[in-house]
Design a protein around this motif. Structure first.
Motif, PDB file in Angstrom:
ATOM      1  N   ILE C 165      36.636  46.125  44.676  1.00 32.26           N
ATOM      2  CA  ILE C 165      35.308  44.835  44.695  1.00 32.26           C
ATOM      3  C   ILE C 165      34.718  44.863  43.429  1.00 32.26           C
ATOM      4  CG2 ILE C 165      33.430  44.741  46.039  1.00 32.26           C
ATOM      5  CD1 ILE C 165      35.114  45.510  47.676  1.00 32.26           C
ATOM      6  N   THR C 166      34.176  45.514  42.412  1.00 34.95           N
ATOM      7  CA  THR C 166      33.760  45.292  41.506  1.00 34.95           C
ATOM      8  C   THR C 166      34.402  44.885  40.222  1.00 34.95           C
ATOM      9  OG1 THR C 166      34.534  47.665  40.053  1.00 34.95           O
ATOM     10  CG2 THR C 166      31.986  47.607  41.242  1.00 34.95           C
ATOM     11  N   GLY C 167      35.588  45.089  40.091  1.00 36.11           N
ATOM     12  CA  GLY C 167      36.777  44.413  39.513  1.00 36.11           C
ATOM     13  C   GLY C 167      36.581  43.086  39.941  1.00 36.11           C
ATOM     14  N   LEU C 168      37.044  42.484  40.990  1.00 36.18           N
ATOM     15  CA  LEU C 168      36.870  40.660  41.367  1.00 36.18           C
ATOM     16  C   LEU C 168      35.533  40.492  41.540  1.00 36.18           C
ATOM     17  CD1 LEU C 168      38.869  39.215  43.507  1.00 36.18           C
ATOM     18  CD2 LEU C 168      36.716  39.847  45.282  1.00 36.18           C
ATOM     19  N   GLY C 169      34.757  40.887  41.387  1.00 34.02           N
ATOM     20  CA  GLY C 169      33.330  40.354  41.032  1.00 34.02           C
ATOM     21  C   GLY C 169      32.913  40.016  39.392  1.00 34.02           C
ATOM     22  N   GLY C 170      34.236  41.493  38.815  1.00 31.37           N
ATOM     23  CA  GLY C 170      33.900  40.768  37.301  1.00 31.37           C
ATOM     24  C   GLY C 170      34.279  39.950  36.777  1.00 31.37           C
ATOM     25  N   PHE C 171      35.729  39.038  37.421  1.00 31.28           N
ATOM     26  CA  PHE C 171      36.430  37.659  37.385  1.00 31.28           C
ATOM     27  C   PHE C 171      35.553  37.300  37.802  1.00 31.28           C
ATOM     28  CE2 PHE C 171      40.905  40.115  38.014  1.00 31.28           C
ATOM     29  CZ  PHE C 171      40.965  40.256  36.373  1.00 31.28           C
ATOM     30  N   PHE C 172      34.672  36.593  38.720  1.00 28.40           N
ATOM     31  CA  PHE C 172      33.856  35.674  38.954  1.00 28.40           C
ATOM     32  C   PHE C 172      32.259  35.895  38.050  1.00 28.40           C
ATOM     33  CE2 PHE C 172      34.970  36.386  43.526  1.00 28.40           C
ATOM     34  CZ  PHE C 172      35.563  34.829  43.342  1.00 28.40           C
ATOM     35  N   LEU C 173      32.464  36.788  37.379  1.00 32.34           N
ATOM     36  CA  LEU C 173      31.208  37.180  35.994  1.00 32.34           C
ATOM     37  C   LEU C 173      31.719  36.230  35.146  1.00 32.34           C
ATOM     38  CD1 LEU C 173      28.536  38.173  35.220  1.00 32.34           C
ATOM     39  CD2 LEU C 173      29.191  39.887  34.539  1.00 32.34           C
ATOM     40  N   LEU C 174      32.982  36.531  35.191  1.00 35.02           N
ATOM     41  CA  LEU C 174      32.857  36.198  33.713  1.00 35.02           C
ATOM     42  C   LEU C 174      33.340  34.512  33.555  1.00 35.02           C
ATOM     43  CD1 LEU C 174      35.195  35.990  30.982  1.00 35.02           C
ATOM     44  CD2 LEU C 174      36.903  36.649  31.936  1.00 35.02           C
ATOM     45  N   ALA C 175      34.320  33.954  34.891  1.00 35.14           N
ATOM     46  CA  ALA C 175      33.533  32.337  35.153  1.00 35.14           C
ATOM     47  C   ALA C 175      32.738  32.084  34.461  1.00 35.14           C
ATOM     48  CB  ALA C 175      34.542  32.634  36.706  1.00 35.14           C
ATOM     49  N   SER C 176      31.591  32.647  35.561  1.00 34.76           N
ATOM     50  CA  SER C 176      30.618  32.002  34.839  1.00 34.76           C
ATOM     51  C   SER C 176      30.017  32.069  33.378  1.00 34.76           C
ATOM     52  CB  SER C 176      29.599  32.617  36.110  1.00 34.76           C
ATOM     53  OG  SER C 176      29.031  33.962  35.359  1.00 34.76           O
ATOM     54  N   LEU C 177      30.540  33.262  33.085  1.00 33.20           N
ATOM     55  CA  LEU C 177      29.374  33.242  31.864  1.00 33.20           C
ATOM     56  C   LEU C 177      30.795  32.690  30.769  1.00 33.20           C
ATOM     57  CD1 LEU C 177      29.534  37.251  31.707  1.00 33.20           C
ATOM     58  CD2 LEU C 177      27.725  35.640  31.623  1.00 33.20           C
ATOM     59  N   VAL C 178      31.712  32.281  31.065  1.00 30.25           N
ATOM     60  CA  VAL C 178      32.498  31.286  30.500  1.00 30.25           C
ATOM     61  C   VAL C 178      32.025  29.958  30.623  1.00 30.25           C
ATOM     62  CG1 VAL C 178      34.940  30.063  30.216  1.00 30.25           C
ATOM     63  CG2 VAL C 178      34.262  32.260  30.041  1.00 30.25           C
ATOM     64  N   VAL C 179      31.738  29.620  31.421  1.00 35.15           N
ATOM     65  CA  VAL C 179      31.308  28.427  31.599  1.00 35.15           C
ATOM     66  C   VAL C 179      29.440  28.115  30.709  1.00 35.15           C
ATOM     67  CG1 VAL C 179      30.509  26.301  33.280  1.00 35.15           C
ATOM     68  CG2 VAL C 179      31.926  27.397  34.124  1.00 35.15           C
ATOM     69  N   ILE C 180      29.369  28.768  31.408  1.00 35.57           N
ATOM     70  CA  ILE C 180      27.838  29.000  29.944  1.00 35.57           C
ATOM     71  C   ILE C 180      28.096  28.906  28.668  1.00 35.57           C
ATOM     72  CG2 ILE C 180      26.088  30.614  30.581  1.00 35.57           C
ATOM     73  CD1 ILE C 180      25.899  31.324  32.737  1.00 35.57           C
ATOM     74  N   GLY C 181      29.021  29.399  29.477  1.00 35.10           N
ATOM     75  CA  GLY C 181      29.465  29.345  26.890  1.00 35.10           C
ATOM     76  C   GLY C 181      29.547  28.364  26.619  1.00 35.10           C
ATOM     77  N   SER C 182      30.846  27.560  27.708  1.00 35.40           N
ATOM     78  CA  SER C 182      30.551  25.996  26.972  1.00 35.40           C
ATOM     79  C   SER C 182      29.788  25.347  27.512  1.00 35.40           C
ATOM     80  CB  SER C 182      32.431  26.163  28.095  1.00 35.40           C
ATOM     81  OG  SER C 182      32.288  25.587  29.913  1.00 35.40           O
ATOM     82  N   ILE C 183      29.152  25.311  28.090  1.00 32.67           N
ATOM     83  CA  ILE C 183      28.271  23.951  28.595  1.00 32.67           C
ATOM     84  C   ILE C 183      27.250  24.661  27.071  1.00 32.67           C
ATOM     85  CG2 ILE C 183      25.888  23.330  29.493  1.00 32.67           C
ATOM     86  CD1 ILE C 183      27.749  24.172  32.157  1.00 32.67           C
ATOM     87  N   THR C 184      26.754  25.436  27.011  1.00 34.69           N
ATOM     88  CA  THR C 184      25.589  25.646  25.839  1.00 34.69           C
ATOM     89  C   THR C 184      25.882  25.983  24.369  1.00 34.69           C
ATOM     90  OG1 THR C 184      25.540  28.184  25.677  1.00 34.69           O
ATOM     91  CG2 THR C 184      24.002  26.966  26.849  1.00 34.69           C
ATOM     92  N   GLY C 185      27.911  26.224  24.513  1.00 38.15           N
ATOM     93  CA  GLY C 185      27.566  26.274  22.919  1.00 38.15           C
ATOM     94  C   GLY C 185      27.722  27.188  22.119  1.00 38.15           C
ATOM     95  N   GLU C 186      26.876  28.624  22.804  1.00 42.79           N
ATOM     96  CA  GLU C 186      26.370  29.702  22.075  1.00 42.79           C
ATOM     97  C   GLU C 186      27.074  30.910  23.467  1.00 42.79           C
ATOM     98  OE1 GLU C 186      24.746  29.976  19.884  1.00 42.79           O
ATOM     99  OE2 GLU C 186      23.833  27.573  19.270  1.00 42.79           O
ATOM    100  N   THR C 187      27.421  32.252  22.895  1.00 41.98           N
ATOM    101  CA  THR C 187      27.696  33.081  23.281  1.00 41.98           C
ATOM    102  C   THR C 187      26.592  33.861  22.825  1.00 41.98           C
ATOM    103  OG1 THR C 187      28.957  34.031  21.560  1.00 41.98           O
ATOM    104  CG2 THR C 187      30.242  32.962  23.388  1.00 41.98           C
ATOM    105  N   SER C 188      25.431  33.512  22.517  1.00 38.33           N
ATOM    106  CA  SER C 188      24.307  34.954  22.446  1.00 38.33           C
ATOM    107  C   SER C 188      23.371  34.812  22.941  1.00 38.33           C
ATOM    108  CB  SER C 188      24.059  34.837  20.866  1.00 38.33           C
ATOM    109  OG  SER C 188      22.487  34.971  20.855  1.00 38.33           O
ATOM    110  N   ILE C 189      23.583  35.771  24.325  1.00 38.08           N
ATOM    111  CA  ILE C 189      22.348  35.834  25.362  1.00 38.08           C
ATOM    112  C   ILE C 189      20.683  35.023  25.192  1.00 38.08           C
ATOM    113  CG2 ILE C 189      20.689  36.349  27.480  1.00 38.08           C
ATOM    114  CD1 ILE C 189      23.543  38.631  27.301  1.00 38.08           C
ATOM    115  N   HIS C 190      19.944  35.127  23.581  1.00 37.08           N
ATOM    116  CA  HIS C 190      18.704  35.290  23.300  1.00 37.08           C
ATOM    117  C   HIS C 190      18.910  33.676  23.289  1.00 37.08           C
ATOM    118  CE1 HIS C 190      19.913  36.552  19.346  1.00 37.08           C
ATOM    119  NE2 HIS C 190      18.656  35.384  19.073  1.00 37.08           N
TER     120      HIS C 190
END
Lengths: 147, 117, 772
Positions: C165-190
């Protein structure tokens, strides 16, 4: 039991063949070396030469037995493989010593009779020759011994 | 002659595939060898048949002066032939070993043992 | 900071080695390590107190793709670090008594240490990629912890559940983080923080949000993914206490809190959080009072509390976020304490059935005190920290004034709290009052190592309840600031005067106690719940998995029937179909016979011999005939090479053919004779397929002959053979010079084949010798 008999009767117990083999073996091997050396100029080369030499030994093993053929060697034919491989690799590395890129062909200035110009490619081919003999004999003798 | 060879290639391929469809492992290997021969011939055909003249430069020349057989397919096939020998040798030994351990040559009965594991 | 995390991991592996040389009773001394870490983090409290300053650490890792090991210490991460190391220390001490003499104690400590490291990494990382890596690491390490009793099948199963369950959630999280990263061009949270507008305005925002929430919800056991959490109770109690009070499940909360400033758009975000959090908290609260297993009660009340936290974050006002920061601490303190108490009782009497346990108060005074305080804190009695938390929750739900929403939220919160109160009383007080059952009368005194950790936690609940400003000034304000963004200065008060919130608190406590007495009377309450089992998400997912398994079985049976020839036939048929279609559809079929050379009679003879040999090979039932025919085929091809200017090929083919036949003859008698295994129908089918295949190949060859290949390469080799390589046999020159490297590799392949044969057979004989 039947199978054991089979494999023992497999060797042809022919005097004619044996006598012929005694003369043929060195002849064929000399021929194989000839094929090897002339490879760069006429048809032939390491592969063919090695195969011909192997056939000579196979003929001998048919006339006598694999064991007696192995006795002709002072070492296991398996050792021919690393020998040949290192010869090939060394000939490939040789140009580096002369400051050239790897596997560049280099030749002695003077031509040798029959062989023509002697260069790294020839040593490479000799390496191939040894590898082929080693591989074929290893395969055949291992099978003959163990199957 | 090309037509004959084309036909031969087709026959070799058919026979090879047919043999590979059999249940016996030995036949499978024989089929593989036929297929290999067919492929070699196919490559050879691609280099355009040239009657009689090997790709060897005449003794007193440094360039070809007349038509010659295509050397590249020949080099390819030469490699293929030698490698196929290695393959065949290994496959024969493997077959032999499988046969001596399982006592069968039938690919289907090997399956059943596989499922048991 | 990187060094610190690396140190924790190294330390974890060191404990593994330690187990071999150190007696298990000395294991309690390694608790000093998490304690030192706790002190280390404590030293940051004054630095971050006003919440305006963040501390950054940066180490380049993969700069080319923007991944660096960024760590950030702000209020939020400091609070979590303190909880991880602080409660971690207590867990370390507790475990050394709880699992003393366990053969795999060192392994347990290793898992625990790894988990602690992963959690620290997660809450400290400031880079979405490192965040994700640590996120997954917590899943992996918690898998080991939950499945620690690996001989127990149900423990393995629940560990797998939790992990999937948590691993599956991890994949979704990765997907959203990657999209966030590609929209902003940043990987640093702040850095991403300053791009929150462009993320929220992006057309994929809905998708990002859904994926992100799926990741967070699975981790923090929100409905309908909650069921892995009760299953995870199969773990040893210290694990449950650690994972479910302060760390693992709170990771999801941490993630939501961390990304609140980035993703909170005031609409979708709060709606989904409110919905999911609300459902989860009511569902969990309702379920927990019907459990008989102490750990079950705590598990469901944990789910409920997590739902509450999500719910508060969903409200999203300054006050609500403030309330949630307080409640994180409140819950961590009392829940860890209750878990540890449960474990202590379980350790002493090997029973967790709430209907049986009672009257341990006299035997275990320290534990009883701890249980009492924790239960009060859970119930929200004044002077405990829980009271303050509960007041804040009500205040934030009431904040909206007299609207339907505010009233609805308040009602949900009250209902949840009533049941939570009851659960606290059940778990913290029920076991200690009443009469001691006779079979437990021999229970001895508890070790200090077991009784002390819950007691410390309970005392903290009390201290923070009486002096709330300590923790408020120390950290809660700065936590709220790092979630909410704006400067905030709220005070925690023990007494607010008579407000609606206070009245609600009183109501909650009264009704909670009432429910407690009702539940105590009815022991068969479990059965009532079981009736709804069919609708439980776990049940449905299990059914679905079963269906998938059946489908996979059938599908595999259909396609992977393990008959080699069927695979081959399928491949060949597809080849014929696809290539044949392409050939007939796109290539104008034409045969130009003019350019082709005529054949001579001897060529025809060779051809006929070849065909006959092939037919023999196929049809013979004798192995010798088949091999001889193969040999004949080879020699014929050799002749063809001779006819068409390939002496090298001819020689090689001749030699190889000879050797192959020799090889076959050597093993011939060891090979099985051919059996007739197929009937005529199958033979006919195979024949049709293979003839079709051969015909197709012939047609392709013919087409290829019409448009010959480019001869550029051949020409280059032919023209330069002598000038560049001083050779006249072009084939040989290609092999040993132009393409020498290929030949070298080829000889290596040959050598490997020889070695393979050699080892296969030598091994064989050795085997036989040893068996003889």
């Amino acid at each position: 039991m039947k199978k054991v008999q089979n494999s023992e009767t497999r060797h042809l117990d022919s005097t004619i063949l044996r006598t012929a083999t005694n003369y043929l073996l060195p002849l064929i091997i000399m021929f194989s070396i000839f094929v090897l050396l002339r490879g760069h100029y006429l048809s032939g080369g390491g592969f063919v030469g090695g195969l011909i030499a192997s056939i000579a030994f196979v003929l001998h093993s048919y006339a006598y037995s694999p064991k007696e053929t192995l006795a002709l060697f002072r070492f296991s034919p398996l050792r021919l493989i690393p020998t040949g491989l290192s010869l090939s690799i060394l000939s490939a590395l040789l140009p580096i010593l002369l400051g050239l890129p790897i596997m560049t062909g280099v030749w002695f200035a003077e031509d040798v009779v029959v062989i023509g110009s002697v260069g790294s490619a020839l040593f490479f081919d000799i390496g191939v020759y040894f590898v082929v003999i080693g591989v074929v004999l290893t395969i055949l003798f291992t099978i003959a011994e163990n199957v | 002659m090309e037509l004959l060879l084309v036909l031969l290639v087709g026959i070799l391929y058919s026979a090879g595939i047919y043999m590979m469809f059999r249940r016996s492992m030995v036949k499978l290997l024989l089929g593989l060898m036929l297929l290999g021969n067919g492929a070699n011939l196919l490559i050879f055909l691609m280099g355009e048949l040239t009657k009689g003249k090997a790709p060897i430069i005449d003794n007193d020349q440094i360039h070809f002066i007349d038509a010659y057989a295509d050397p590249v397919p020949q080099a390819l096939i030469l490699t293929a032939i030698v490698i196929s020998f290695g393959l065949t040798a290994f496959a024969i030994v493997l077959l032999n070993k499988v046969y001596s351990t399982t006592g069968t040559d039938d690919l289907d009965s090997l399956n059943i043992q596989d499922l048991d594991i | 900071m990187l060094l610190l995390i690396v140190f924790v991991f190294v330390f974890a592996f060191l404990t593994l080695l330690l187990g071999k040389f150190v007696h298990s009773k000395f294991f309690k001394f390694i608790s000093i390590v998490p304690f030192l870490l706790f002190l280390f983090f404590t030293s940051f409290i004054p630095l971050l107190k006003d919440g305006t300053k963040n501390i950054f650490y940066r180490t380049e890792w993969m700069p080319s793709i923007g991944v660096s090991l960024d760590f950030k210490l702000d209020g939020l991460s400091l609070l979590f670090s303190l909880m991880i190391t602080g409660i971690g220390t207590l867990i370390y001490i507790y475990t050394s008594s709880y699992l003393r003499g366990h053969p795999y104690l060192n392994r347990f400590y290793t898992y625990l240490g790894l988990f602690m490291g992963a959690m620290l990494g997660l809450v400290l990382s400031d880079n979405i990629i490192t965040l994700f890596i640590f996120w997954e690491l917590t899943s992996v390490t918690s898998y080991f912890l939950i499945g620690f009793n690996n001989e127990d099948e149900s423990a393995r199963k629940s560990a797998l559940w939790a992990f999937s369950i948590t691993g599956l959630g991890g994949f979704f999280l990765l997907a959203s983080l990657v999209v966030i990263g590609s929209i902003t061009g940043e990987t640093s949270i702040h850095e991403i923080l300053s791009h929150s507008n462009s993320i929220q305005g992006h057309e994929a925002f809905g998708l990002i949000l859904v994926f992100f929430l799926l990741g967070a919800f699975t981790k923090s056991a929100q409905f309908p993914f909650h069921f892995w959490l009760p299953g995870a109770m199969k773990a040893p109690t210290p694990v449950s206490a650690y994972l479910h009070s302060a760390t693992m499940v709170k990771a999801g909360i941490y993630l939501l809190a961390r990304f609140t400033p980035i993703l909170n758009d005031g609409d979708l975000w709060s709606k989904s959080l409110l919905l999911v959090g609300g459902v989860t908290m009511v569902y969990g609260a309702f379920h927990c009072v019907f459990r008989k297993d102490l750990k079950g009660i705590l598990a469901y009340s944990t789910i409920s509390a997590l739902g509450m936290l999500v719910f508060l974050l969903g409200i999203g006002t300054e006050l609500a976020i403030y309330a949630s920061s307080v409640f994180i601490v409140v819950h961590a303190l009392y829940k860890a304490s209750l878990f540890l108490i449960t474990g202590a009782i379980d350790h002493a009497v090997h029973n967790r059935d709430i209907t049986i346990l009672s009257g341990f108060g006299e035997k275990m005074p320290i534990l009883a005190t701890a249980g009492f305080i924790s239960a009060l804190s859970c119930a929200g009695i004044p002077l405990t920290f829980g009271f303050i938390g509960k007041e804040l929750i009500y205040e934030s739900t009431l904040e909206g004034g007299v609207t339907y929403l505010a009233i609805g939220l308040t009602v949900i919160a009250v209902v949840t709290n009533i049941f939570l109160t009851c659960s606290g009383l059940l778990a913290g007080i029920k076991p200690f009052i009443g009469e001691l059952p006779k079979k437990f009368s021999k229970v001895g005194k508890l070790e200090l190592g077991i009784a002390l950790p819950p007691f410390i936690l309970a005392v903290l609940s009390l201290v923070f309840g009486v002096f709330p400003n300590w923790i408020n000034q120390g950290i809660i304000n700065s936590v709220t600031r790092s979630i909410y963004g704006d400067f905030i200065n709220l005070d925690l008060k023990i007494w607010h005067g008579v407000t609606t919130a206070l009245l609600l608190s009183g109501l909650t406590i009264l009704l909670g106690v009432a429910v407690y007495f009702i539940v105590r009377q009815s022991h068969n309450s479990m059965r009532f719940i079981e009736r709804f089992e069919v609708f439980a998400p776990q049940h449905m997912i299990e059914k679905l998995i079963e269906k998938i398994r059946v489908f996979a079985y059938r599908y595999t049976g259909l396609t992977q029937n393990s008959y080699l020839r069927i695979y081959l036939i399928v491949i060949v048929l597809f080849f014929i179909g696809l290539v044949g279609y392409k050939l007939f559809a796109d290539v104008p079929l034409q045969v130009n016979t003019e350019d082709l050379s005529a054949f001579r009679s001897y060529e025809l003879i060779v051809f006929i011999i070849t065909v006959i040999a092939i037919l023999f090979t196929i049809s013979t039932s004798s192995r010798l005939t088949a091999i001889a025919s193969i040999g004949v085929v080879g020699y014929c091809i050799c002749l063809i090479f001779v006819f068409y200017g390939a002496p090298d090929l001819a020689m090689t083919q001749f030699a190889i053919d000879t050797l192959t036949v020799v090889l076959f003859v050597l093993v011939l008698f060891k090979l099985p004779s051919f059996l007739k295994l197929s009937n005529r129908r199958i033979q006919a089918r195979d024949a049709i397929v293979s003839i079709a295949f051969g015909t197709l190949i012939s047609l392709i060859t013919l087409q290829a002959l019409v448009s010959p290949a480019d001869k550029e390469i051949s020409r280059f080799y032919a023209e330069n053979a002598y000038t560049l390589a001083k050779g006249k046999n072009v084939v040989n020159v290609i092999l040993v010079d132009f393409r020498g490297f290929d030949t070298l590799i080829e000889t290596m392949v040959l050598s490997i084949a020889a070695l393979g044969v050699f080892s296969l057979l030598k091994y064989n004989t050795k085997d036989e010798e040893s068996s003889e």
